[in-house]
Design a protein around this motif. Structure first.
Motif, PDB file in Angstrom:
ATOM      1  N   GLY A 160      35.342  42.312  38.477  1.00 28.55           N
ATOM      2  CA  GLY A 160      34.193  42.125  39.373  1.00 28.55           C
ATOM      3  C   GLY A 160      34.648  42.230  40.812  1.00 28.55           C
ATOM      4  O   GLY A 160      35.848  42.132  41.106  1.00 28.55           O
ATOM      5  N   ALA A 161      33.669  42.403  41.709  1.00 21.80           N
ATOM      6  CA  ALA A 161      34.020  42.566  43.115  1.00 21.80           C
ATOM      7  C   ALA A 161      34.693  41.314  43.663  1.00 21.80           C
ATOM      8  O   ALA A 161      34.543  40.230  43.089  1.00 21.80           O
ATOM      9  CB  ALA A 161      32.754  42.857  43.904  1.00 21.80           C
ATOM     10  N   SER A 162      35.403  41.503  44.754  1.00 23.30           N
ATOM     11  CA  SER A 162      36.060  40.356  45.394  1.00 23.30           C
ATOM     12  C   SER A 162      34.991  39.357  45.840  1.00 23.30           C
ATOM     13  O   SER A 162      33.976  39.742  46.413  1.00 23.30           O
ATOM     14  CB  SER A 162      36.864  40.854  46.593  1.00 23.30           C
ATOM     15  N   GLY A 163      35.210  38.087  45.511  1.00 26.43           N
ATOM     16  CA  GLY A 163      34.254  37.046  45.912  1.00 26.43           C
ATOM     17  C   GLY A 163      33.087  36.926  44.951  1.00 26.43           C
ATOM     18  O   GLY A 163      32.125  36.198  45.219  1.00 26.43           O
ATOM     19  N   SER A 164      33.153  37.619  43.796  1.00 28.94           N
ATOM     20  CA  SER A 164      32.012  37.551  42.877  1.00 28.94           C
ATOM     21  C   SER A 164      32.018  36.260  42.057  1.00 28.94           C
ATOM     22  O   SER A 164      30.980  35.855  41.538  1.00 28.94           O
ATOM     23  CB  SER A 164      32.019  38.776  41.950  1.00 28.94           C
ATOM     24  N   GLY A 165      33.179  35.619  41.924  1.00 31.86           N
ATOM     25  CA  GLY A 165      33.207  34.333  41.222  1.00 31.86           C
ATOM     26  C   GLY A 165      34.123  34.301  40.013  1.00 31.86           C
ATOM     27  O   GLY A 165      34.011  33.420  39.164  1.00 31.86           O
ATOM     28  N   LYS A 166      35.067  35.253  39.941  1.00 26.45           N
ATOM     29  CA  LYS A 166      35.963  35.323  38.769  1.00 26.45           C
ATOM     30  C   LYS A 166      36.829  34.066  38.683  1.00 26.45           C
ATOM     31  O   LYS A 166      36.900  33.417  37.636  1.00 26.45           O
ATOM     32  CB  LYS A 166      36.853  36.586  38.859  1.00 26.45           C
ATOM     33  N   SER A 167      37.469  33.733  39.825  1.00 32.18           N
ATOM     34  CA  SER A 167      38.329  32.537  39.813  1.00 32.18           C
ATOM     35  C   SER A 167      37.496  31.286  39.586  1.00 32.18           C
ATOM     36  O   SER A 167      37.949  30.327  38.946  1.00 32.18           O
ATOM     37  CB  SER A 167      39.069  32.397  41.138  1.00 32.18           C
ATOM     38  N   THR A 168      36.265  31.314  40.101  1.00 38.16           N
ATOM     39  CA  THR A 168      35.387  30.155  39.936  1.00 38.16           C
ATOM     40  C   THR A 168      35.158  29.849  38.455  1.00 38.16           C
ATOM     41  O   THR A 168      35.145  28.683  38.049  1.00 38.16           O
ATOM     42  CB  THR A 168      34.045  30.422  40.660  1.00 38.16           C
ATOM     43  N   SER A 224      41.639  40.443  36.982  1.00 33.64           N
ATOM     44  CA  SER A 224      42.425  41.435  37.713  1.00 33.64           C
ATOM     45  C   SER A 224      41.570  42.585  38.218  1.00 33.64           C
ATOM     46  O   SER A 224      40.490  42.868  37.698  1.00 33.64           O
ATOM     47  CB  SER A 224      43.542  41.960  36.820  1.00 33.64           C
ATOM     48  N   HIS A 225      42.072  43.248  39.247  1.00 35.22           N
ATOM     49  CA  HIS A 225      41.439  44.467  39.755  1.00 35.22           C
ATOM     50  C   HIS A 225      42.175  45.702  39.229  1.00 35.22           C
ATOM     51  O   HIS A 225      41.776  46.815  39.492  1.00 35.22           O
ATOM     52  CB  HIS A 225      41.478  44.491  41.295  1.00 35.22           C
ATOM     53  N   HIS A 226      43.304  45.477  38.501  1.00 32.03           N
ATOM     54  CA  HIS A 226      44.122  46.594  38.030  1.00 32.03           C
ATOM     55  C   HIS A 226      43.558  47.165  36.729  1.00 32.03           C
ATOM     56  O   HIS A 226      43.602  46.500  35.692  1.00 32.03           O
ATOM     57  CB  HIS A 226      45.573  46.142  37.800  1.00 32.03           C
TER      58      HIS A 226
HETATM   59  N1  LIG Z   1      36.652  25.570  47.443  1.00 31.02           N
HETATM   60  C1  LIG Z   1      35.642  26.362  47.771  1.00 31.02           C
HETATM   61  N2  LIG Z   1      34.665  25.888  48.539  1.00 31.02           N
HETATM   62  C2  LIG Z   1      33.626  26.680  48.887  1.00 31.02           C
HETATM   63  N3  LIG Z   1      33.477  27.945  48.495  1.00 31.02           N
HETATM   64  C3  LIG Z   1      34.432  28.468  47.720  1.00 31.02           C
HETATM   65  C4  LIG Z   1      35.565  27.709  47.317  1.00 31.02           C
HETATM   66  N4  LIG Z   1      36.340  28.493  46.570  1.00 31.02           N
HETATM   67  C5  LIG Z   1      35.729  29.686  46.503  1.00 31.02           C
HETATM   68  N5  LIG Z   1      34.578  29.681  47.191  1.00 31.02           N
HETATM   69  C6  LIG Z   1      33.638  30.790  47.359  1.00 31.02           C
HETATM   70  O1  LIG Z   1      33.115  31.135  46.078  1.00 31.02           O
HETATM   71  C7  LIG Z   1      32.976  32.538  45.979  1.00 31.02           C
HETATM   72  C8  LIG Z   1      33.702  33.021  44.731  1.00 31.02           C
HETATM   73  O2  LIG Z   1      35.074  32.796  44.895  1.00 31.02           O
HETATM   74  P1  LIG Z   1      36.144  33.248  43.819  1.00 31.02           P
HETATM   75  O3  LIG Z   1      37.457  32.769  44.281  1.00 31.02           O
HETATM   76  O4  LIG Z   1      35.672  32.802  42.500  1.00 31.02           O
HETATM   77  O5  LIG Z   1      36.038  34.823  43.911  1.00 31.02           O
HETATM   78  P2  LIG Z   1      36.836  35.933  43.102  1.00 31.02           P
HETATM   79  O6  LIG Z   1      35.823  36.713  42.367  1.00 31.02           O
HETATM   80  O7  LIG Z   1      37.926  35.317  42.310  1.00 31.02           O
HETATM   81  O8  LIG Z   1      37.399  36.758  44.320  1.00 31.02           O
HETATM   82  P3  LIG Z   1      38.780  37.579  44.536  1.00 31.02           P
HETATM   83  O9  LIG Z   1      38.727  38.743  43.601  1.00 31.02           O
HETATM   84  O10 LIG Z   1      38.707  37.990  45.936  1.00 31.02           O
HETATM   85  O11 LIG Z   1      39.884  36.616  44.230  1.00 31.02           O
HETATM   86  C9  LIG Z   1      33.528  33.144  47.245  1.00 31.02           C
HETATM   87  O12 LIG Z   1      32.436  33.488  48.087  1.00 31.02           O
HETATM   88  C10 LIG Z   1      34.326  32.026  47.875  1.00 31.02           C
HETATM   89  O13 LIG Z   1      34.260  32.087  49.269  1.00 31.02           O
END
Ligand SMILES: Nc1ncnc2c1ncn2[C@@H]1O[C@H](COP(=O)(O)OP(=O)(O)OP(=O)(O)O)[C@@H](O)[C@H]1O
Length: 680
Positions: free
Chosen positions: A502-510, A647-649
């Motif tokens: 998914g795109a950067s910041g889409s919420g994968k790590s979340t 991953s993006h790879h």
């Molecule tokens: N601790 C936090 N407090 C507030 N917002 C957060 C926090 N951690 C992440 N976010 C926001 O939640 C959204 C999703 O973040 P996340 O880290 O899940 O993205 P991602 O898909 O893993 O991105 P990337 O590929 O760039 O790592 C982002 O807009 C980020 O700014």
């Protein structure tokens, strides 16, 4: 060339901090009741501490009473005259009492499972006892000086030598009592601080509160509150507690003396006789209360200033610590100058606070010193009419009363003399109590979360109607939640290999944070395996500053694995060159390259062999060849592992059999992202 001004920081205009001071509400300042109850927890509760104080005051009154004095003097006299068995019995009695007390202490320390309260009581009792003795010794010195100077004046040589030897005996006793009192006081302090630091550290680290603290709280420097405010708090609280006790005792002693020498005052009004005993004592009390109220009025701002002083100093230091932590990032952006200017700004705040403090202390000093000087004149004015009217009232009486009044006033002025310490205690206590409140707020917030993560045997991990949000502060600094990922229904079966994209910041790590119970912002149900071993690898792994062995075994101790295991996993992660550095202690997170750190994190995976492995861009810093070889080794070594990679790879798809892709949610007005699930 620009001429640098060596004094530029000194000449800086300091900022106005009155808004910060106003932002601390008066009802948020730590009050004495709160401080007392907080302190009393260590001694077993509020009533326990209050009761102990009353008991000790009674005990002190008894030990300092004349009857006790006569008894001890009588015992000393009898012991001096006794001989043979009688002497042994007389001298042995007090030694026997001390021995019995020591044995009782040891007995209780060994038999009680939680002897913290018992030891706290015993140490406090001992210190209070020594404090009582030191007050009594001060009175003995006052008595001694009269006898000594009388002997000199009457040229009585024999008495002179007797008094000199009494002085030596008193002095030795005084030194011993003083030193041991301080020693036991410090012992009590470190025990209390240890207990408090343990509680606060546990609260800080339990349920990952330190992680949520950074997200949910606006409070500054919790670390400084635990490391320094607790230290200051225990030091000041103990110092003031014993100081107050000693001043109450001195007050008692010198008012008794005053009663002896000043007599009563009689009134004859409306045909009735009134007698006010010890009237000078009461005048001294009224004088001290009036003075204390005035000093409190002048210095009350100091409590907030002290609380802010801790905050400003901590922020200045934290800024310097961050410079050390991010040294490379800062230097590569040539940010050293910016950092120095920021240091200058933060230090300007520290200076400004100091300047305000200095001015308040100036007014305070002006008031308290004037109060002390006025106290010299006050008793003279009180006694002068009596001296001129009554011929039986001698100059000796006059001087004696003056001196006693001085001592009495000093003990009564304890509050005034310690105003600054009290303000500092209330300042640090305010910061500590705010930290405690923050812990409860975090628990309440997380407890109210509509997203539940439950350990269940559902044969893997299951997301049911899960929506995740991200926290954001609005203009009023309130926490609001913005939808990030919505309508997620996802089942990860044992042995599955998922690639999350998914795109950067889409919420994968979340999503991964939600599985790890680090994301209370959302709703729905997540079932996780009950007993399975899970391991999460972030993009930037953490390594403690320790030996390479310990960095690898973290969070377990290094003895858990043997050197052969360490060497094997280093080889498996393409880190052959680190094999002979296992015993070296270093800041690995700083000295190893980004790619080496990620490979070291993989070595950890090979050591710990989890059943569920979450890789959050854990190979982002590696070249394609290294990434491929690590994944191949991983799947070869742990073929049954359930793998979830973010991953993006695209080349990683060959190591996975299913994918979850996050795409922008255009159909729903809440926005955010939705998941597309398919087989690879
Ligand atoms: N601790 C936090 N407090 C507030 N917002 C957060 C926090 N951690 C992440 N976010 C926001 O939640 C959204 C999703 O973040 P996340 O880290 O899940 O993205 P991602 O898909 O893993 O991105 P990337 O590929 O760039 O790592 C982002 O807009 C980020 O700014």
């Amino acid at each position: 060339m620009k001429k640098t001004n060596r004094n530029e920081w000194m000449n800086d205009v300091t900022p106005d901090l009155s808004a910060d001071e106003k932002s601390i509400k008066n009802n948020k300042l730590a009050g004495f009741k709160h401080i007392f109850n907080f302190s009393a927890r260590y001694w077993g509760g509020g009533w326990a501490l209050f009761g102990s104080l009353i008991l000790f005051l009674i005990f002190a009154m008894l030990t300092t009473s004349e009857a006790t004095e006569t008894f001890i003097m009588g015992w000393l006299e009898q012991t001096k005259q006794a001989s043979g068995l009688d002497f042994i019995v007389k001298t042995g009695a007090p030694i026997l009492i001390i021995l019995v007390l020591l044995l009782t202490y040891r007995f209780f320390c060994r038999t009680l499972s939680d002897n913290r309260v018992f030891k706290a009581w015993a140490l406090s009792a001992l210190t209070l006892f020594l404090a009582s003795v030191s007050v009594k010794l001060n009175v003995a010195f006052a008595m001694w000086s009269k006898a000594f100077y009388d002997a000199i004046q009457s040229r009585n040589e024999a008495e002179f030598w007797i008094q000199s030897s009494i002085f030596i005996a008193l002095a030795i006793f005084w030194v011993l009592v003083g030193t041991y009192r301080q020693f036991f006081q410090q012992l009590l302090q470190i025990r209390w601080r240890t207990w408090l630091t343990q509680i606060f550290s546990n609260q800080y680290f339990d349920r990952n509160r330190f992680y949520f603290f950074a997200q949910q709280e606006q409070q500054d420097n919790p670390d400084q509150r635990i490391a320094e405010d607790l230290d200051k708090f225990t030091e000041l609280a103990i110092y003031l507690y014993f100081g107050a006790y000693i001043s109450v005792l001195s007050m008692y002693e010198f008012s008794k003396l005053m009663l002896d020498i000043s007599g009563d005052i009689n009134f004859n009004h409306f045909g009735l006789n009134f007698t006010i005993p010890d009237y000078l004592f009461w005048l001294a009390v009224i004088y001290a209360i009036a003075g204390s109220l005035f000093i409190h009025y002048v210095g009350r701002r100091l409590i907030k200033i002290e609380a802010l002083r801790q905050r400003y100093n901590a922020s200045f230091r934290y800024h310097l610590i961050r410079a050390r932590e991010y040294a490379e990032g800062i230097t590569s952006l040539q940010g050293a100058n910016h950092h120095r200017e920021e240091s200058r700004r933060l230090f300007g705040i520290v200076r400004s606070n100091w300047n305000t403090r200095m001015w308040v202390l100036k007014f305070l000093g002006f008031s308290s010193l004037s109060y002390n000087q006025a106290s010299v004149l006050f008793p003279i004015l009180l006694m002068a009419p009596r001296y001129f009217a009554d011929k039986a009232f001698t100059w000796g009486n006059f001087m004696q009363i003056l001196r006693t009044f001085g001592e009495l006033r000093e003990s009564l002025s304890w509050f005034i003399d310690n105003y600054q310490n009290i303000a500092e205690l209330r300042g640090t206590a305010t910061r500590i109590f705010a930290l405690e409140d923050a812990f409860s707020r975090i628990d309440a917030f997380n407890g109210a979360s509509e997203l539940t993560v439950t350990p269940n045997n559902v044969g893997g991990i299951a997301f049911t109607h899960v929506s995740l949000s991200r926290p954001q502060l609005n203009e009023n600094e309130q926490l609001t939640l913005v939808t990030q990922v919505s309508g997620l229904n996802w089942h990860i079966s044992q042995g599955d290999r998922w690639l999350v994209t998914g795109a950067s910041g889409s919420g994968k790590s979340t999503i991964l944070r939600a599985i790890a119970q680090l994301w209370p912002y959302g709703k729905g149900q997540i079932d996780v395996p009950t007993k399975a071993k899970m391991l999460f690898l972030p993009q930037r792994p953490y390594f403690p500053i320790a030996t390479l062995r310990e960095a690898l075994s973290y969070p377990a101790t290094s003895e858990v694995y043997n050197d052969a295991a360490y060497e094997t996993v280093l080889e498996m992660s393409q880190l052959h060159h680190l094999k002979d550095r296992l015993s070296e202690s270093a800041n690995w997170g700083q000295i190893l390259s980004g790619g080496e750190q990620q490979r070291l994190a993989f070595a950890r995976v090979f050591l710990q062999r989890p059943e569920y492995l979450f890789l959050d861009e854990a190979t982002s810093a590696l070249d394609l060849e290294n990434e491929r070889s690590l994944y191949a080794t991983l799947l070869n070594f742990m073929p049954k592992v359930t793998l979830i990679s973010v991953s993006h790879h695209t080349q990683l798809s060959q190591y996975h059999n299913q994918s979850l892709d996050l795409t922008a949610n255009t159909t729903n007005e809440t926005g955010g992202f939705k998941a597309k699930i398919q087989a690879i």
